[in-house]
Design a protein around this motif. Structure first.
Motif: not given
Length: 189
Positions: A95-123
């Motif tokens: 896996a890339s430390i940057y995520g994948v951001h080339e190729g694939g569908p231009e119109d795929s739904p957008l998101t961010i990686h910010l899991p609830v557990e991470l927000k809770r643990d890291l405050k």
């Protein structure tokens, strides 16, 4: 005019090669340039970055109790498509430390990686959201501009994002033949 605060500072805990400072070094530099308040916001692109953020929180907890100026702990998340994160997860150890951001569908739904557990643990005290790449866009100026605009609007409306990072910034390396000049500025602390 100089700024009295900066909350968009990266450290050794960000994956970028140019980020080499520890939190103590960041505080020393902040004082030397006259900042009255600052915060760190290391990058979180995908799940593979999570261990670095846990290390960042440990370092923050060691230095934050005895700082000469108010010092906050944030994170900068990258806008990606759901497709990017799914493809990155499939890659497993490759896996890339940057995520994948080339190729694939231009119109795929957008998101961010910010899991609830991470927000809770890291405050985190705050979350910066950034559009860093044209996501699946063809290498033409209008498509790249459209991708960055779509991402910035998504981030501006996201309930977890407190600050939109560098909304004026476009990565021109993704445009093969610009049809008109773009004027872009980018400052680094």
């Amino acid at each position: 005019m100089s700024a009295a605060c900066d909350f968009h500072i990266h450290s050794v805990h960000s994956p970028e090669e140019s980020c080499k400072a520890s939190y103590s070094e960041i505080l020393e530099k902040a004082l030397s340039v006259g900042l009255e308040i600052c915060g760190v916001s290391d990058h979180l692109h995908a799940r593979i970055n999570e261990p670095a953020l846990y290390a960042a929180r440990e370092e923050y907890d060691r230095v934050a109790g005895d700082t000469p100026i108010p010092f906050y702990f944030g994170v900068e998340v990258s806008c990606l498509r759901e497709w990017d994160l799914e493809e990155n997860e499939k890659a497993g150890e490759k896996a890339s430390i940057y995520g994948v951001h080339e190729g694939g569908p231009e119109d795929s739904p957008l998101t961010i990686h910010l899991p609830v557990e991470l927000k809770r643990d890291l405050k985190f005290h705050y979350v910066i959201g950034g559009a860093h790449w044209p996501l699946g866009a063809p290498k033409d100026q209008e498509a790249v501009i459209r991708s960055y605009h779509r991402q910035n609007m998504f981030l501006a409306c996201h309930p977890d994002v407190d600050i939109v990072a560098h909304p004026w910034w476009l990565s021109l390396i993704h445009i093969s033949e610009p049809t008109r000049p773009l004027y872009i500025s980018y400052a680094v602390f």
